[in-house]
Design an enzyme around this catalytic site. Structure first.
Site, PDB file in Angstrom:
ATOM      1  N   ARG A  37       0.816  -1.214   0.000  1.00  0.00           N
ATOM      2  CA  ARG A  37       0.000   0.000   0.000  1.00  0.00           C
ATOM      3  C   ARG A  37       0.849   1.262   0.000  1.00  0.00           C
ATOM      4  O   ARG A  37       0.334   2.353   0.232  1.00  0.00           O
ATOM      5  CB  ARG A  37      -0.917   0.013   1.240  1.00  0.00           C
ATOM      6  N   HIS A  67       4.945  -9.903  -6.542  1.00  0.00           N
ATOM      7  CA  HIS A  67       3.757  -9.091  -6.840  1.00  0.00           C
ATOM      8  C   HIS A  67       4.097  -7.621  -6.654  1.00  0.00           C
ATOM      9  O   HIS A  67       4.622  -7.215  -5.609  1.00  0.00           O
ATOM     10  CB  HIS A  67       2.612  -9.478  -5.904  1.00  0.00           C
ATOM     11  N   TYR A  70       0.013  -2.630  -4.842  1.00  0.00           N
ATOM     12  CA  TYR A  70      -1.298  -2.230  -5.346  1.00  0.00           C
ATOM     13  C   TYR A  70      -1.306  -0.769  -5.782  1.00  0.00           C
ATOM     14  O   TYR A  70      -2.138  -0.364  -6.601  1.00  0.00           O
ATOM     15  CB  TYR A  70      -2.365  -2.435  -4.268  1.00  0.00           C
ATOM     16  N   HIS A 108      -0.920  -5.748 -11.549  1.00  0.00           N
ATOM     17  CA  HIS A 108      -2.257  -5.400 -12.015  1.00  0.00           C
ATOM     18  C   HIS A 108      -2.129  -4.364 -13.126  1.00  0.00           C
ATOM     19  O   HIS A 108      -1.438  -3.356 -12.935  1.00  0.00           O
ATOM     20  CB  HIS A 108      -3.088  -4.824 -10.879  1.00  0.00           C
ATOM     21  N   GLU A 143      -1.851  -9.535 -14.889  1.00  0.00           N
ATOM     22  CA  GLU A 143      -2.841 -10.327 -14.166  1.00  0.00           C
ATOM     23  C   GLU A 143      -4.234 -10.106 -14.742  1.00  0.00           C
ATOM     24  O   GLU A 143      -4.623  -8.963 -15.044  1.00  0.00           O
ATOM     25  CB  GLU A 143      -2.832  -9.952 -12.680  1.00  0.00           C
ATOM     26  N   ASP A 180      -6.008 -15.272 -12.535  1.00  0.00           N
ATOM     27  CA  ASP A 180      -6.595 -15.336 -11.208  1.00  0.00           C
ATOM     28  C   ASP A 180      -7.985 -15.948 -11.323  1.00  0.00           C
ATOM     29  O   ASP A 180      -8.850 -15.419 -12.021  1.00  0.00           O
ATOM     30  CB  ASP A 180      -6.673 -13.932 -10.607  1.00  0.00           C
ATOM     31  N   HIS A 183     -10.788 -13.665 -10.206  1.00  0.00           N
ATOM     32  CA  HIS A 183     -10.954 -12.535 -11.118  1.00  0.00           C
ATOM     33  C   HIS A 183     -11.649 -12.939 -12.419  1.00  0.00           C
ATOM     34  O   HIS A 183     -12.558 -12.239 -12.883  1.00  0.00           O
ATOM     35  CB  HIS A 183      -9.598 -11.912 -11.439  1.00  0.00           C
ATOM     36  N   HIS A 215      -3.272 -17.598  -9.902  1.00  0.00           N
ATOM     37  CA  HIS A 215      -3.688 -17.244  -8.548  1.00  0.00           C
ATOM     38  C   HIS A 215      -4.944 -18.054  -8.263  1.00  0.00           C
ATOM     39  O   HIS A 215      -5.973 -17.859  -8.906  1.00  0.00           O
ATOM     40  CB  HIS A 215      -3.992 -15.746  -8.444  1.00  0.00           C
ATOM     41  N   ASP A 228     -14.457  -8.749  -7.304  1.00  0.00           N
ATOM     42  CA  ASP A 228     -13.143  -9.128  -6.787  1.00  0.00           C
ATOM     43  C   ASP A 228     -13.126  -9.277  -5.270  1.00  0.00           C
ATOM     44  O   ASP A 228     -12.441  -8.535  -4.558  1.00  0.00           O
ATOM     45  CB  ASP A 228     -12.089  -8.101  -7.230  1.00  0.00           C
ATOM     46  N   HIS A 230     -12.239 -12.299  -2.749  1.00  0.00           N
ATOM     47  CA  HIS A 230     -11.731 -13.659  -2.654  1.00  0.00           C
ATOM     48  C   HIS A 230     -12.374 -14.407  -1.492  1.00  0.00           C
ATOM     49  O   HIS A 230     -12.688 -13.821  -0.451  1.00  0.00           O
ATOM     50  CB  HIS A 230     -10.217 -13.651  -2.445  1.00  0.00           C
ATOM     51  N   GLU A 260      -4.311 -16.841  -2.700  1.00  0.00           N
ATOM     52  CA  GLU A 260      -4.499 -15.487  -2.178  1.00  0.00           C
ATOM     53  C   GLU A 260      -5.815 -15.415  -1.403  1.00  0.00           C
ATOM     54  O   GLU A 260      -6.516 -14.410  -1.426  1.00  0.00           O
ATOM     55  CB  GLU A 260      -4.522 -14.467  -3.306  1.00  0.00           C
TER      56      GLU A 260
END
Length: 281
Positions: A37, A67, A70, A108, A143, A180, A183, A215, A228, A230, A260
């Site tokens: 973040r 990864h 974000y 992403h 992704e 994913d 996703h 993923h 989205d 999970h 994830e």
């Protein structure tokens, strides 16, 4: 052998990540290259990297799926956000080459925030054209996205358009895709009821040679919800049996699967053990 793992905390360095993966009986894992973040990152410790490299070789951990944070948005409207994306992407690729060459860097595609999908695709491809290097060993993975808000990458065609706009063959060869399961389900692809059909469509639009990692997530939502969210394996709308078919599908079975799901380490250990018990390879 099933390549199965999860997101591992990067606190304590690379060697500590390898030890956490081993404790979960994972033979692949993902980690954030920096604060997910934020933008901060610690300098690499050469001794830590040497210990890590020896450990993963000894324990048979042969695939890392790093990864991007974000906060990295390659198709943002604001110039400062674009500048951060290019800085972080370039820096992360250099760190991947130094710490774990030959691995994967997943990101992403980003959100176009009202500029339109075509403008977003142009910006993402422009970033890739600037940061990819012919000599790098790291593969960069786009992704598949759920399509919430103004996300780019809900449709396979959008990912294909990004790939096609990286015209230099030596750079284009560095690009793959991470699928994913949550996703693509939330984006409207029926991986529970028609996995073969989804893979056929992926092959037609992008090409299965580009598919490098999965993923593995259940979804709290109905197919096509574009939300989205999970879920733990077997506790969502995709379901355990459908995800077992994913790990055993002959096209997918040798890929690295990264969990994830909303879990702590004990939960991940249980899911890893469960999926290993249902693997037929």
């Amino acid at each position: 052998m099933l390549r199965i793992g999860c997101h591992i905390s990067s606190s304590g360095g690379y060697y500590a990540m390898a030890q956490r993966a081993e404790a979960l009986e994972a033979n692949t894992f993902a980690f954030f290259t920096r604060n997910p973040r934020g933008g901060s990152v610690k300098a690499l410790d050469p001794e830590d990297i040497r210990a890590f490299s020896a450990e993963i070789q000894q324990k048979g951990i042969d695939r890392l799926v790093a990864h991007a944070p974000y906060t990295l948005n390659p198709c943002a409207e604001k110039e400062n956000v674009l500048q951060f994306a290019e800085m972080a992407f370039s820096e992360d690729l250099a760190r991947m080459e130094a710490a774990s060459p030959g691995q994967y860097y997943n990101f992403h595609p980003g959100s176009h925030v009202g500029q339109g999908t075509e403008a977003g695709i142009d910006k993402i491809a422009g970033l890739l054209n600037r940061v990819l290097k012919p000599e790098q060993t790291t593969a960069v993975l786009l992704e598949t996205m759920a399509g919430k808000g103004s996300e780019v990458g809900r449709r396979f065609e959008e990912l294909r358009a990004i790939i096609d706009r990286v015209e230099d063959a030596s750079l284009n060869a560095k690009i793959g895709v991470c699928m994913d399961t949550c996703h693509v389900w939330d984006a409207g692809y029926d991986i529970a009821g028609d996995l073969d059909g989804v893979l056929t469509e992926f092959d037609r639009v992008i090409g299965l040679d580009r598919l490098k990692a999965v993923h593995l997530n259940d979804s709290m939502n109905e197919k096509g919800a574009a939300k989205d969210r999970h879920a733990k394996i077997g506790e969502g709308k995709i379901g355990l049996e459908a995800l077992v078919r994913v790990i055993n599908h002959p096209i997918l079975a040798k890929l690295p699967f990264i969990l994830e799901t909303p879990n702590d380490e004990a939960g991940y250990a249980e899911e890893i053990a469960l999926l290993k018990s249902r693997y037929l390879g």
